[in-house]
Design a protein around this motif. Structure first.
Motif, PDB file in Angstrom:
ATOM      1  N   LEU A 111      61.152  58.709  39.807  1.00  0.00           N
ATOM      2  CA  LEU A 111      61.346  59.140  38.422  1.00  0.00           C
ATOM      3  C   LEU A 111      62.162  58.108  37.644  1.00  0.00           C
ATOM      4  N   PRO A 112      61.898  57.950  36.361  1.00  0.00           N
ATOM      5  CA  PRO A 112      62.732  57.066  35.527  1.00  0.00           C
ATOM      6  C   PRO A 112      64.184  57.527  35.541  1.00  0.00           C
ATOM      7  N   SER A 113      65.097  56.609  35.331  1.00  0.00           N
ATOM      8  CA  SER A 113      66.530  56.926  35.418  1.00  0.00           C
ATOM      9  C   SER A 113      67.012  57.830  34.295  1.00  0.00           C
ATOM     10  N   ASP A 114      66.258  57.916  33.188  1.00  0.00           N
ATOM     11  CA  ASP A 114      66.690  58.767  32.084  1.00  0.00           C
ATOM     12  C   ASP A 114      66.221  60.219  32.233  1.00  0.00           C
ATOM     13  N   VAL A 115      65.583  60.535  33.343  1.00  0.00           N
ATOM     14  CA  VAL A 115      65.059  61.882  33.587  1.00  0.00           C
ATOM     15  C   VAL A 115      66.077  62.695  34.386  1.00  0.00           C
ATOM     16  N   ASP A 116      66.343  63.926  33.941  1.00  0.00           N
ATOM     17  CA  ASP A 116      67.236  64.819  34.682  1.00  0.00           C
ATOM     18  C   ASP A 116      66.472  65.555  35.776  1.00  0.00           C
ATOM     19  N   ILE A 117      67.159  65.890  36.877  1.00  0.00           N
ATOM     20  CA  ILE A 117      66.521  66.550  38.020  1.00  0.00           C
ATOM     21  C   ILE A 117      67.187  67.903  38.252  1.00  0.00           C
TER      22      ILE A 117
END
Length: 432
Positions: A111-117
């Motif tokens: 996932l891109p680093s700007d995406v929250d999990i």
């Protein structure tokens, strides 16, 4: 959260349940499965103007503010690698798999680093009412604002929110599901090996036997990967399934060899650890999980006048022995328990805490050969599942599951309905 779009990648039974429940609550849904299912899904959801079926996960990922991957645990890495890079900027991503270790690793890698999990897991099957069932929420890499959005979306399920880390989730699901599943999977293999439908004879009669039969059929009516993923991909489950096979084998040997004193000492020692210690007493005291007689009405056969036959209940003895050997107190995890686990624990509690029943089991185990053939096949099956898990053999698991599933398939429809009614009755009884 006006205009907030929820994406669903994977439209199996749980994915469809989420699509229906969330869209009914007013959320806009973008959903997909494999491209060959595109047309069928469009037809199935044609009357639902809140659900839009797209061709693939790239389109869902680009359009959605909160994406839930609802795919097999064994496939999560491949699917996230394929669609994760297309995730909308600043979106929230989670998964619905029963084993979080590979899921979280896939999210972190792809996932891109700007995406929250923020991951989740509804601890029940797609045909069980989600109301008051545990819903695990895992805030792995997310802002408070993102986590609140996920809670807001999923609140329509009316589930009990349980907050865990991914590691805590995997340990607890192993504690509450691995041995339970192994027991019912082994029962099915044993009856299949002996070519018997247990509800057609006179041996498996009464409340405990009703649970065995109905829940065995319930498990084999589901998709194989639901249980394979939890067992094979969860390291905690390996230890438990191996111990269950060991407990089954050693208890069966004690019965075969007539070592009554050793059998009694071992079983009563396990009883003290699981049901008699301070942990269990402090949490539950004398309040039983099951009310007497509530299970007797759920028989698939037509033998209302038949009296239950004494049984050594090797599956229950082995389950409690396994918990004892691993130091597990099952009551510690009731907040994260599935309906199936609560029902099976209630039956074990009934057997171990009802005066006279446990002694009868031990007597039958030593001196009565009525269930010997079934016990032999049950032991072989438990060891077979354990070997399959230790070797991480998904294809072998699928084949073992499929042949037994086919054997019992004619009774699945009735078993699912009766299993749902049984769970509902038990849960209602426990709330009285």
């Amino acid at each position: 959260m006006e205009g907030f779009v929820v994406g669903l990648i994977g439209m199996g039974d749980m994915g469809k349940m989420y699509a229906r429940r969330l869209s009914k609550a007013g959320w806009s849904i973008m959903a997909c499965d494999t491209e060959e299912k595109y047309g069928a899904l469009q037809e199935e959801f044609a009357g639902n103007n809140k659900v839009q079926i797209l061709r693939n996960g790239h389109l869902v990922s680009r359009a959605s503010d909160y994406i839930i991957y609802s795919v097999e645990a064994a496939a999560i890495g491949r699917v996230v690698a394929q669609y994760g890079p297309s995730t909308k900027q600043n979106a929230i991503v989670g998964g619905q798999t029963s084993c979080k270790d590979p899921e979280i690793k896939a999210f972190e890698e792809h996932l891109p680093s700007d995406v929250d999990i923020v991951s989740c897991h509804s601890l029940h099957g797609p045909n069980v009412d989600s109301r008051d069932q545990p819903l695990v929420l895992i805030k792995h890499r997310a802002s408070d604002e993102s986590f609140t959005k996920v809670e807001t979306v999923l609140r329509c399920l009316n589930s009990k929110h349980v907050y865990l880390t991914a590691a805590e989730h995997d340990r607890i699901t192993a504690d509450t599901q691995a041995v339970t599943h192994a027991a019912f999977l082994s029962m099915g293999k044993a009856w299949h090996a002996n070519r018997q439908f247990p509800w057609e004879g006179s041996r498996y009669v009464g409340g405990i036997e009703n649970v065995k039969i109905n829940l065995m059929l319930r498990i084999y009516s589901q998709k194989w990967h639901v249980y394979a993923g939890l067992a094979i991909l969860n390291p905690e489950a390996h230890r438990q399934i191996n111990q269950f096979a060991r407990s089954t084998t050693e208890l069966y040997y004690l019965m075969l060899e007539g070592r009554a004193d050793e059998l009694r000492a071992r079983v009563y020692g396990a009883k003290e650890k699981v049901f008699g210690g301070a942990g269990a007493a402090a949490k539950w005291g004398d309040r039983p999980l099951l009310r007497g007689g509530v299970l007797d009405q759920f028989s698939l056969g037509r033998r209302a006048d038949d009296a239950p036959q004494p049984n050594n209940h090797l599956s229950l003895l082995a389950m409690v022995d396994c918990w004892s050997a691993l130091g597990i107190v099952p009551y510690d995890h009731m907040i994260c328990s599935t309906p199936l686990f609560r029902l099976w624990l209630g039956v074990a509690e009934h057997l171990f805490r009802t005066p006279g029943l446990l002694d009868e089991c031990l007597r039958v185990g030593i001196g009565d050969n009525t269930f010997r053939r079934d016990d032999l096949q049950f032991t072989i099956a438990a060891c077979g599942w354990a070997e399959c898990v230790s070797l991480r053999q998904f294809e072998t698991w699928r084949q073992r599951f499929a042949v037994t599933q086919e054997f019992f398939e004619p009774r699945f429809a009735g078993a699912i309905e009766m299993g749902n009614n049984m769970i509902k009755a038990v849960l209602e009884s426990s709330e009285d």
